[in-house]
Design a protein around this motif. Structure first.
Motif, short mmCIF file in Angstrom:
data_model
loop_
_atom_site.label_atom_id
_atom_site.label_comp_id
_atom_site.label_asym_id
_atom_site.label_seq_id
_atom_site.Cartn_x
_atom_site.Cartn_y
_atom_site.Cartn_z
N GLN A 259 0.88 -1.14 0.15
CA GLN A 259 0.03 0.06 0.07
C GLN A 259 1.02 1.26 -0.18
OE1 GLN A 259 -2.31 0.79 3.47
NE2 GLN A 259 -3.66 2.30 2.74
N ALA A 260 0.69 2.05 -0.87
CA ALA A 260 1.68 3.31 -1.04
C ALA A 260 0.65 4.65 -1.15
CB ALA A 260 2.65 3.20 -2.19
N ALA A 261 0.93 5.60 -0.66
CA ALA A 261 0.15 7.04 -0.81
C ALA A 261 0.96 8.02 -0.82
CB ALA A 261 -0.83 7.00 0.36
N VAL A 262 0.63 9.10 -1.66
CA VAL A 262 1.21 10.49 -1.62
C VAL A 262 0.25 11.48 -1.42
CG1 VAL A 262 2.39 11.96 -3.23
CG2 VAL A 262 2.88 9.63 -3.35
N PHE A 263 0.63 12.57 -0.61
CA PHE A 263 -0.38 13.52 0.09
C PHE A 263 0.05 15.07 -0.59
CE2 PHE A 263 0.20 10.10 2.93
CZ PHE A 263 -1.27 9.72 3.17
N SER A 264 -0.55 15.83 -0.30
CA SER A 264 -0.51 17.24 -0.99
C SER A 264 0.05 17.57 0.51
CB SER A 264 -1.70 17.86 -1.18
OG SER A 264 -2.62 17.90 -0.54
N PRO A 265 0.72 18.63 0.86
CA PRO A 265 1.14 19.17 2.34
C PRO A 265 0.06 19.70 3.11
CG PRO A 265 2.58 20.11 0.52
CD PRO A 265 1.52 19.42 -0.03
N ASP A 266 -1.15 20.08 2.58
CA ASP A 266 -2.33 20.49 3.37
C ASP A 266 -2.96 19.27 3.65
OD1 ASP A 266 -3.59 20.02 1.08
OD2 ASP A 266 -4.39 22.17 0.72
N GLY A 267 -2.88 18.09 3.06
CA GLY A 267 -3.69 16.75 3.47
C GLY A 267 -4.93 16.89 2.58
N GLY A 268 -5.03 18.03 1.53
CA GLY A 268 -6.30 17.95 0.75
C GLY A 268 -6.35 16.90 -0.35
N ARG A 269 -5.13 16.45 -0.72
CA ARG A 269 -5.24 15.35 -1.82
C ARG A 269 -4.51 14.07 -1.30
NH1 ARG A 269 -3.22 17.06 -7.39
NH2 ARG A 269 -3.88 15.11 -7.92
N ARG A 270 -4.72 13.13 -1.70
CA ARG A 270 -4.15 11.81 -1.25
C ARG A 270 -4.25 10.71 -2.54
NH1 ARG A 270 -4.72 7.38 3.69
NH2 ARG A 270 -4.26 5.65 2.59
N LEU A 271 -3.18 10.35 -3.10
CA LEU A 271 -3.28 9.33 -4.23
C LEU A 271 -2.62 7.93 -3.57
CD1 LEU A 271 -1.25 11.60 -6.83
CD2 LEU A 271 -3.89 11.32 -6.60
N ASP A 272 -3.59 7.05 -4.12
CA ASP A 272 -3.07 5.82 -3.48
C ASP A 272 -2.93 4.67 -4.47
OD1 ASP A 272 -3.98 5.52 -0.38
OD2 ASP A 272 -5.49 6.94 -1.25
N ILE A 273 -2.25 3.69 -4.12
CA ILE A 273 -2.16 2.46 -4.94
C ILE A 273 -2.14 1.30 -3.78
CG2 ILE A 273 0.48 2.46 -4.88
CD1 ILE A 273 0.02 1.25 -7.62
N ASP A 274 -2.92 0.16 -3.95
CA ASP A 274 -3.12 -1.00 -3.16
C ASP A 274 -2.86 -2.07 -4.07
OD1 ASP A 274 -4.15 -2.99 -1.40
OD2 ASP A 274 -4.84 -1.38 -0.05
N VAL A 275 -2.02 -3.06 -4.02
CA VAL A 275 -1.76 -3.98 -4.89
C VAL A 275 -1.09 -5.16 -4.27
CG1 VAL A 275 0.31 -3.17 -5.82
CG2 VAL A 275 -1.04 -4.51 -7.34
N THR A 276 -1.20 -6.26 -4.73
CA THR A 276 -0.62 -7.57 -4.09
C THR A 276 0.34 -8.38 -5.42
OG1 THR A 276 -2.13 -7.89 -2.38
CG2 THR A 276 -0.92 -9.69 -3.04
N GLU A 277 1.36 -8.77 -5.21
CA GLU A 277 2.06 -9.30 -6.06
C GLU A 277 2.79 -10.91 -5.71
OE1 GLU A 277 3.76 -8.01 -9.25
OE2 GLU A 277 2.70 -6.15 -9.08
N ILE A 278 2.62 -11.81 -6.54
CA ILE A 278 3.14 -13.09 -6.14
C ILE A 278 4.66 -13.14 -6.51
CG2 ILE A 278 2.87 -15.53 -6.21
CD1 ILE A 278 -0.21 -14.94 -7.10
N LEU A 279 5.54 -13.19 -5.45
CA LEU A 279 7.01 -13.37 -6.03
C LEU A 279 7.24 -14.86 -6.04
CD1 LEU A 279 6.86 -10.62 -4.99
CD2 LEU A 279 9.10 -10.71 -3.96
#
Length: 328
Positions: A259-279
């Motif tokens: 799970q990874a996320a990037v935020f705007s400094p004011d917290g107003g925006r959040r971009l997400d990715i949530d993924v599972t991979e098989i190694l």
């Protein structure tokens, strides 16, 4: 290398505590005494905000210089504080098993972060946490703070602050005992910094074989795979370790979940990715994404984890993550 193994560490109580855990394990493995060598880093002497002095190596550079000069035989770092680029001549020889990667909210009365009344003063110095606090409760005042765990807890106890955000790992390693109340922030809703809760044991590429062998026994493969993927996200975003982003990976029955996320400094925006991979057998197979497979070199799970994390970073950039991140 002499009979005594010299372990370089920052002077803070937390750094010495976590280095002490590694020292005790290394003494048991090697049968040799381990001596802590305190080293002052820029992050310990410069009291400016972390966002002002930058995150790239502010706690690590001086320690690494000491290691390269032969002042110590190895270092113990909080992995979340390390830049992703590895310096020439040095190697991460072990990543011990990670402890609790969550953040916690500390208050006097147990009020949750989302329920704190308007104007409450919440202390944290990390841009990621600042953005997350503002997103969780826009009505509170975020106070940019520095200092050790004890001083931060005291500011809550004294009433100077209504809450502080801390790493659960730091509290557990210090064995901090306090009458203050704690709210655990679950990773699904509040992901934390790449490598949080994990340690990195670093030595030179020319270190004696026996030392490298002893350190290898401290390594936890599941932790190393997970943090490799997390740090690849950070590297792929071309952002420093104080950027307002989060990444957490864990091995599950289904594969490596990230799970990874990037935020705007004011917290107003959040971009997400949530993924599972098989190694599996040197390949990454994306679970249920329909996007095919990426070959890894040989059967190296670390390479596979790195490819996985870089792919996640690329997908965040496609969503516009670059617009939210400071460049370092």
């Amino acid at each position: 290398m002499s009979t005594v193994i010299r372990l370089g560490t920052r002077r803070s109580a937390l750094a010495q505590a976590q280095s002490g855990h590694v020292a005790a394990a290394l003494e048991e493995i090697s049968g040799r005494p381990v001596q802590l060598v305190p080293i002052v880093s820029e992050g310990d002497t410069n009291r400016a905000s972390l966002s002002e002095i930058g995150g790239q190596g502010v706690f690590a550079t001086r320690l690494r210089e000491a290691l390269l000069r032969g002042e110590c035989d190895l270092l113990v770092h909080s992995l979340k504080d390390l830049p992703t680029a590895q310096p020439t001549g040095l190697v991460i020889a072990a990543t011990p098993k990670r402890v609790d990667a969550r953040d916690v909210v500390i208050t006097r009365d147990g009020t949750g972060l989302a329920e704190l009344p308007a104007g409450s003063r919440v202390g944290t110095g990390a841009p990621r946490r600042i953005a997350q606090v503002r997103r969780r409760n826009p009505e509170v005042e975020v106070v940019d703070i520095r200092g050790n765990v004890d001083s931060r807890l005291e500011r809550v106890a004294s009433g100077d602050l209504d809450a502080v955000i801390l790493a659960a790992a730091g509290l557990s390693r210090l064995g901090a005992d306090s009458p203050l109340r704690r709210e655990d922030l679950e990773l699904a809703d509040w992901p934390t910094a790449p490598g949080q809760g994990a340690l990195a044991v670093e030595t030179t590429e020319s270190a004696p074989d026996d030392l490298r062998g002893w350190l290898a026994e401290l390594d936890d493969e599941a932790t190393r795979i997970a943090v490799t993927a997390e740090r690849a996200v950070l590297s792929g975003l071309d952002a420093g370790c104080q950027a307002p982003m989060a990444a957490h990976a864990v091995q599950t029955d289904a594969g490596l979940h990230l799970q990874a996320a990037v935020f705007s400094p004011d917290g107003g925006r959040r971009l997400d990715i949530d993924v599972t991979e098989i190694l599996d057998e040197g390949y990454i197979r994306r679970n249920g994404s329909g996007n095919g497979a990426d070959a890894a070199d040989g059967a190296d799970p670390m390479h596979a984890a790195r490819v996985f994390g870089m792919s996640a970073a690329h997908r965040l950039l496609e969503q516009g993550a670059a617009d939210l991140l400071p460049r370092e």
